[in-house]
Design a protein around this motif. Structure first.
Motif, short mmCIF file in Angstrom:
data_model
loop_
_atom_site.label_atom_id
_atom_site.label_comp_id
_atom_site.label_asym_id
_atom_site.label_seq_id
_atom_site.Cartn_x
_atom_site.Cartn_y
_atom_site.Cartn_z
N GLY A 93 3.41 0.00 -83.23
CA GLY A 93 3.30 -1.43 -83.51
C GLY A 93 4.13 -2.26 -82.55
O GLY A 93 5.30 -1.98 -82.31
N GLY A 94 3.51 -3.27 -81.97
CA GLY A 94 4.23 -4.15 -81.06
C GLY A 94 4.21 -3.69 -79.62
O GLY A 94 4.61 -4.44 -78.72
N VAL A 95 3.77 -2.45 -79.38
CA VAL A 95 3.74 -1.94 -78.01
C VAL A 95 2.44 -2.39 -77.33
O VAL A 95 1.36 -2.24 -77.88
N ILE A 96 2.60 -2.95 -76.14
CA ILE A 96 1.43 -3.34 -75.33
C ILE A 96 1.51 -2.56 -74.03
O ILE A 96 2.55 -2.53 -73.38
N LYS A 97 0.41 -1.91 -73.66
CA LYS A 97 0.45 -1.09 -72.45
C LYS A 97 -0.65 -1.42 -71.45
O LYS A 97 -0.71 -0.81 -70.39
N ALA A 98 -1.55 -2.34 -71.79
CA ALA A 98 -2.64 -2.65 -70.86
C ALA A 98 -3.00 -4.13 -70.94
O ALA A 98 -3.07 -4.70 -72.03
N LEU A 99 -3.19 -4.72 -69.78
CA LEU A 99 -3.62 -6.13 -69.73
C LEU A 99 -4.85 -6.26 -68.84
O LEU A 99 -4.94 -5.62 -67.80
N CYS A 100 -5.75 -7.12 -69.28
CA CYS A 100 -6.86 -7.53 -68.45
C CYS A 100 -6.48 -8.91 -67.91
O CYS A 100 -6.43 -9.88 -68.67
N LEU A 101 -6.14 -8.97 -66.63
CA LEU A 101 -5.68 -10.24 -66.05
C LEU A 101 -6.87 -11.03 -65.52
O LEU A 101 -7.52 -10.61 -64.56
N HIS A 102 -7.13 -12.16 -66.15
CA HIS A 102 -8.23 -13.01 -65.70
C HIS A 102 -7.71 -13.88 -64.56
O HIS A 102 -7.29 -15.02 -64.77
N VAL A 103 -7.72 -13.33 -63.36
CA VAL A 103 -7.13 -14.05 -62.24
C VAL A 103 -8.05 -15.15 -61.73
O VAL A 103 -7.60 -16.02 -60.97
N ALA A 104 -9.32 -15.14 -62.15
CA ALA A 104 -10.23 -16.20 -61.71
C ALA A 104 -11.26 -16.48 -62.79
O ALA A 104 -12.07 -15.61 -63.12
N HIS A 105 -11.20 -17.67 -63.36
CA HIS A 105 -12.28 -18.11 -64.24
C HIS A 105 -13.25 -18.93 -63.40
O HIS A 105 -13.46 -20.12 -63.63
N THR A 106 -13.76 -18.28 -62.40
CA THR A 106 -14.77 -18.88 -61.53
C THR A 106 -15.46 -17.74 -60.81
O THR A 106 -14.93 -16.62 -60.76
N LEU A 140 4.31 -7.70 -70.03
CA LEU A 140 3.79 -6.34 -70.26
C LEU A 140 4.93 -5.32 -70.24
O LEU A 140 5.04 -4.49 -71.16
N VAL A 141 5.77 -5.39 -69.23
CA VAL A 141 6.88 -4.44 -69.14
C VAL A 141 7.80 -4.59 -70.36
O VAL A 141 8.21 -3.60 -70.98
N ALA A 142 8.09 -5.84 -70.73
CA ALA A 142 9.01 -6.08 -71.85
C ALA A 142 8.46 -5.58 -73.18
O ALA A 142 9.24 -5.22 -74.08
N HIS A 143 7.13 -5.53 -73.31
CA HIS A 143 6.53 -5.13 -74.59
C HIS A 143 5.98 -3.71 -74.56
O HIS A 143 5.28 -3.30 -75.49
N SER A 144 6.29 -2.95 -73.52
CA SER A 144 5.64 -1.65 -73.37
C SER A 144 6.43 -0.50 -73.98
O SER A 144 5.97 0.65 -73.92
N GLY A 145 7.59 -0.81 -74.57
CA GLY A 145 8.34 0.25 -75.25
C GLY A 145 8.61 1.42 -74.33
O GLY A 145 9.02 1.26 -73.18
N THR A 146 8.33 2.62 -74.84
CA THR A 146 8.60 3.82 -74.05
C THR A 146 7.39 4.26 -73.23
O THR A 146 7.44 5.30 -72.58
#
Lengths: 461, 30
Positions: A93-106, A140-146
């Motif tokens: 719970g609370g761990v995030i390990k993957a992000l989809c970065l929407h670098v362009a909404h175009t 992401l790093v801050a919420h990635s736990g171990t």
């Protein structure tokens, strides 16, 4: 629970709750079905009547072999996994390990079937600044736990329309990963229009995987994938894709095509990709409203089901000829696949996987971006939508009553929450048309494993 | 005669298609 089916000339039995796969003869196939419900003597008599040429002792021996597998926990294994449902998400719970970065909404293409409304996600055109992207990586790093492996997909729209920021963010992540004891794995999804030598060098240096959008045949691809002047993109992108793939040594990429009502005979598009020299392939059914002109009809889906079977045959034919190729959904590792916790809990959307908009808002995944109800928070202030978060945390295969008796539940993990939501209005809903196609894909994937084992056994003899 | 030939969390495994879930297609990385 078991699942029996016949495909490719094989009689196949899957023991759902152990994952064991058996190839059986006709007698065993007919005996396994009623084995649990019918008394032994009655079943033996029924088999003797159906197979008069088979000695009674042989029929009894077959019964004993089935019984032995049952006692060994490889047939009719009871479902004991429900208490584990939610445990993985609870533990992490609370761990995030993957992000989809929407670098362009175009986007530089104007594909009418785009789930992201031509990359704008029903909003304004926007590109992500380095500052927003940097904050997202820090978040992401801050919420990635171990967790050591962190995944970032550069997505859009068309991410190469913001290539400088993609490069800057990758360099930033590399600069912090060692001290943070993390391993960033970057992926990029592109329509190919802006690929040049600089992009190729960068991708081959930094991207663990690239997803290249190509629908197959030129006339199929150019029906939808056009620029704003209405010109097809096939002739411009294919040489670029070929150059990129060659530079990657033919590995760590996927040609990602979409099939629609206009090409349910998608195997012809697979063949086109093979003819172009591409061997890592993923063709997916279009995701759209049922009344959309591109939507697959019931008649289309019947053809698609047959195409999946023919695709499996083509894969075997080419493997035996020494010209193998990969179809993403037919990759199945019977000994090294995901653990039971992962199989029950699903893809992680809204819990360990989230999408970030160009301005830093967080959504459960890329397919929910633009729907304000699903906004989870932002990368500066964190998560602030416990109601929706709770829905995603509670979403697992046992949260869906319709999934309980489905033999494929430990392969689809309850399916895609976004597809379910768009089809039924609830993330715990059932997208039955998608389920039907999924089950066929799994039957084909398991059949391929059986065929390969049979081929290997034949070589050993 | 042999009638039958027999051929399931750390969170480190990877989260191709972006639209159809492919959990069964993943591999354990631990």
């Amino acid at each position: 629970m078991i699942h029996q089916y016949q495909l490719g000339g094989y009689n196949i039995v899957l023991d759902v709750c152990s994952g064991a796969v058996h190839a059986v003869d006709e007698l065993a196939y007919d005996m396994i079905g009623p084995f649990e419900a019918q008394p032994r003597e009655e079943l033996l008599a029924a088999m003797a009547a159906k197979y008069p040429a088979v000695p009674a002792a042989e029929i009894a021996d077959c019964y004993a072999q089935i019984e032995e597998l049952k006692n060994a926990g490889q047939l009719f294994t009871p479902d004991s996994f429900e208490p584990l449902a939610g445990k993985f998400k609870e533990k992490s719970g609370g761990v995030i390990k993957a992000l989809c970065l929407h670098v362009a909404h175009t986007c530089n293409l104007n594909c009418s079937y785009c789930f992201a409304s031509q990359g704008k996600y029903n909003g304004e055109r926007a590109v992500m600044s380095f500052e927003v992207g940097k904050q997202a990586l820090d978040f992401l790093v801050a919420h990635s736990g171990t967790r050591r492996n962190l995944e970032v997909d550069f997505f859009g729209g068309e991410p190469l329309m913001n290539f400088e920021v993609v490069k800057q963010l990758t360099a930033y992540a590399r600069s912090i990963e060692k001290d943070a004891h993390k391993n960033f794995r970057f992926t990029l999804t592109t329509n190919g229009m802006l690929i040049d030598d600089d992009v190729i060098d960068f991708c081959n240096r930094e991207m663990s995987n690239v997803v290249l959008s190509l629908d197959g045949r030129k006339e199929v691809h150019d029906r939808f994938r056009v620029d704003y002047a209405g010109n097809g993109s096939w002739e411009r992108i294919v040489p670029k894709f070929q150059k990129l793939v060659a530079a990657r040594g033919g590995k760590n990429y996927y040609m990602r095509g979409t099939f629609t009502h206009h090409n349910p005979d998608f195997l012809n598009d697979i063949r086109t990709m093979l003819d172009l020299g591409f061997t890592e392939l993923s063709m997916e059914p279009v995701v759209c409203a049922p009344d959309d002109p591109s939507a697959l009809t019931a008649e289309d889906r019947a053809l698609v089901m047959r195409q999946y079977e023919e695709l499996a045959d083509l894969m075997l034919e080419r493997e035996r000829a020494g010209k193998p190729f990969t179809f993403y959904h037919y990759m199945l590792d019977l000994s090294g696949g995901p653990c039971i916790y992962k199989r029950i809990s699903g893809c992680g959307s809204g819990t360990e996987y989230m999408a970030v908009t160009p301005w830093g808002d967080l959504y459960p995944c890329h397919q929910f971006v633009g729907d304000e109800h699903f906004k989870l928070g932002d990368i500066w202030n964190g998560l602030n939508n416990p109601e929706v978060q709770g829905e995603f945390a509670a979403c697992n295969v046992y949260a869906k009553p319709e999934c309980r008796d489905c033999w494929a539940k430990l392969y689809c993990s309850g399916g895609c929450a976004a597809n379910a939501f768009h089809a039924t209005g609830a993330i715990t809903g059932i997208y039955e048309a998608g389920c039907e196609l999924f089950r066929k894909r799994m039957e084909c994937a398991i059949m391929l494993q059986v065929a390969r084992a049979a081929d290997a056994a034949g070589e050993d003899e | 005669m042999k009638h039958i030939v027999t051929l399931l969390g750390c969170g480190e495994c990877q989260t191709a298609c972006k639209t159809s879930c492919g959990i069964a297609n993943q591999r354990c990385e631990n």
